[in-house]
Design a protein around this motif. Sequence first.
Motif, mmCIF file in Angstrom:
data_model
loop_
_atom_site.group_PDB
_atom_site.id
_atom_site.type_symbol
_atom_site.label_atom_id
_atom_site.label_comp_id
_atom_site.label_asym_id
_atom_site.label_seq_id
_atom_site.Cartn_x
_atom_site.Cartn_y
_atom_site.Cartn_z
ATOM 1 N N ALA A 63 0.828 -1.208 0.000
ATOM 2 C CA ALA A 63 0.000 0.000 0.000
ATOM 3 C C ALA A 63 0.859 1.254 0.000
ATOM 4 N N GLY A 64 0.437 2.224 -0.807
ATOM 5 C CA GLY A 64 1.066 3.540 -0.820
ATOM 6 C C GLY A 64 2.286 3.675 -1.700
ATOM 7 N N GLU A 65 2.733 2.594 -2.328
ATOM 8 C CA GLU A 65 4.006 2.668 -3.029
ATOM 9 C C GLU A 65 3.875 3.221 -4.447
ATOM 10 N N THR A 66 4.894 3.990 -4.810
ATOM 11 C CA THR A 66 5.062 4.489 -6.165
ATOM 12 C C THR A 66 6.026 3.575 -6.913
ATOM 13 N N ARG A 97 0.494 11.463 -4.826
ATOM 14 C CA ARG A 97 1.620 12.186 -4.226
ATOM 15 C C ARG A 97 1.817 13.558 -4.862
ATOM 16 N N ARG A 98 1.420 13.707 -6.099
ATOM 17 C CA ARG A 98 1.460 15.044 -6.696
ATOM 18 C C ARG A 98 0.473 15.957 -5.982
ATOM 19 N N HIS A 99 -0.717 15.457 -5.713
ATOM 20 C CA HIS A 99 -1.731 16.260 -5.015
ATOM 21 C C HIS A 99 -1.245 16.700 -3.643
ATOM 22 N N TRP A 100 -0.638 15.780 -2.894
ATOM 23 C CA TRP A 100 -0.180 16.093 -1.533
ATOM 24 C C TRP A 100 1.229 16.660 -1.506
ATOM 25 N N GLU A 101 1.832 16.847 -2.688
ATOM 26 C CA GLU A 101 3.188 17.386 -2.803
ATOM 27 C C GLU A 101 4.184 16.572 -1.996
ATOM 28 N N GLU A 102 4.094 15.254 -2.161
ATOM 29 C CA GLU A 102 4.982 14.342 -1.452
ATOM 30 C C GLU A 102 6.060 13.830 -2.400
ATOM 31 N N PRO A 103 7.214 13.403 -1.848
ATOM 32 C CA PRO A 103 8.317 12.917 -2.692
ATOM 33 C C PRO A 103 8.079 11.493 -3.172
ATOM 34 N N GLU A 104 9.105 10.942 -3.805
ATOM 35 C CA GLU A 104 9.138 9.550 -4.260
ATOM 36 C C GLU A 104 8.212 9.274 -5.434
ATOM 37 N N SER A 106 7.331 9.987 -9.762
ATOM 38 C CA SER A 106 7.998 10.211 -11.038
ATOM 39 C C SER A 106 7.073 10.965 -11.972
ATOM 40 N N GLU A 107 7.629 11.895 -12.734
ATOM 41 C CA GLU A 107 6.875 12.523 -13.813
ATOM 42 C C GLU A 107 6.685 11.499 -14.931
ATOM 43 N N PRO A 108 5.690 11.680 -15.791
ATOM 44 C CA PRO A 108 5.375 10.638 -16.780
ATOM 45 C C PRO A 108 6.546 10.136 -17.629
ATOM 46 N N PRO A 109 7.410 11.004 -18.184
ATOM 47 C CA PRO A 109 8.511 10.444 -18.994
ATOM 48 C C PRO A 109 9.452 9.560 -18.172
ATOM 49 N N GLU A 110 9.779 10.018 -16.962
ATOM 50 C CA GLU A 110 10.641 9.213 -16.091
ATOM 51 C C GLU A 110 9.940 7.917 -15.689
ATOM 52 N N PHE A 111 8.648 8.005 -15.394
ATOM 53 C CA PHE A 111 7.863 6.835 -15.037
ATOM 54 C C PHE A 111 7.931 5.778 -16.135
ATOM 55 N N GLU A 112 7.717 6.199 -17.368
ATOM 56 C CA GLU A 112 7.715 5.251 -18.487
ATOM 57 C C GLU A 112 9.078 4.601 -18.667
ATOM 58 N N GLU A 113 10.134 5.411 -18.610
ATOM 59 C CA GLU A 113 11.467 4.861 -18.811
ATOM 60 C C GLU A 113 11.861 3.938 -17.660
ATOM 61 N N ARG A 114 11.544 4.320 -16.432
ATOM 62 C CA ARG A 114 11.868 3.506 -15.273
ATOM 63 C C ARG A 114 11.100 2.170 -15.323
ATOM 64 N N TYR A 115 9.827 2.259 -15.637
ATOM 65 C CA TYR A 115 8.973 1.066 -15.729
ATOM 66 C C TYR A 115 9.507 0.130 -16.801
ATOM 67 N N ARG A 116 9.862 0.686 -17.951
ATOM 68 C CA ARG A 116 10.403 -0.135 -19.043
ATOM 69 C C ARG A 116 11.680 -0.835 -18.594
ATOM 70 N N ARG A 117 12.555 -0.098 -17.938
ATOM 71 C CA ARG A 117 13.815 -0.665 -17.481
ATOM 72 C C ARG A 117 13.581 -1.818 -16.501
ATOM 73 N N MET A 118 12.626 -1.636 -15.600
ATOM 74 C CA MET A 118 12.302 -2.684 -14.630
ATOM 75 C C MET A 118 11.762 -3.933 -15.310
ATOM 76 N N LEU A 119 10.864 -3.743 -16.269
ATOM 77 C CA LEU A 119 10.270 -4.886 -16.963
ATOM 78 C C LEU A 119 11.294 -5.620 -17.828
ATOM 79 N N GLU A 120 12.160 -4.858 -18.475
ATOM 80 C CA GLU A 120 13.205 -5.486 -19.279
ATOM 81 C C GLU A 120 14.185 -6.253 -18.398
ATOM 82 N N ALA A 121 14.480 -5.716 -17.223
ATOM 83 C CA ALA A 121 15.358 -6.415 -16.290
ATOM 84 C C ALA A 121 14.708 -7.707 -15.808
#
Length: 228
Positions: A63-66, A97-104, A106-121
């Motif tokens: 729960a709560g994870e980005t 987390r954007r609404h509550w201005e909390e850290p941790e 990712s903006e959409p481009p970073e999200f997509e690249e990070r997600y892709r990297r994780m799935l490829e790994a």
Amino acid sequence: MQQSSPSGRRLLFVGDSITDAFRRPEEANESYRMGNGFAFMVVASLRDRYAPLDWVFENRGVAGETLKMIERRWESDLGTEPLHWLSCLIGVNEVIRRHWEEPERSEPPEFEERYRRMLEAARARHPDLQLILAEPFLVRAGIVTPEWRDWLRPYQAAVHRLAEGLGAVFLPLQSVFDAACEIAPAEYWAFDGIHPTPPGFRRIARCWLDRVEPVLIERGHLPTPSAG
């Protein structure tokens, strides 16, 4: 009449609170380990329909994870045993987390690249891995506003692109919930606009089974069910 099933398959659910659904990983009973959400409903349906099914099902939703948080435990979640199917529902906490201005988050481009990297790994580690990517969703209830829906759209588009590019099974959950909201109020399906109610979880499970089960049969990972 019992059917024999293909052996040795392992399926992992990964995500946030919608996947977690108050799971209790320390329990011996698989019912508790799966939580009380869609993962439980999917596993219950498959185990009933294809009994005796000797698959291993695991739920690693937290729960709560980005995406950034999930990435930190990615290798341990994937494990060392052969993994055949990976079902991911990730993205809504980027908006929360954007609404509550909390850290941790990712903006959409970073999200997509990070997600892709994780799935490829994951595929590099488990060469036979098949992917199931679920679209994050919101409905207009609780504190969810049209602005939240606007914020979520780039993440939804990213997941759709990843599914197409990686040959994953795509679960269009936003359209599932939009259609449901034509039948009953939004809070009937997700009481706060984010977390599903029992019928909301059922809609996710139905979409999962409708989209994934035929692929499992086609690829020989499940037997063709007999009539009755």
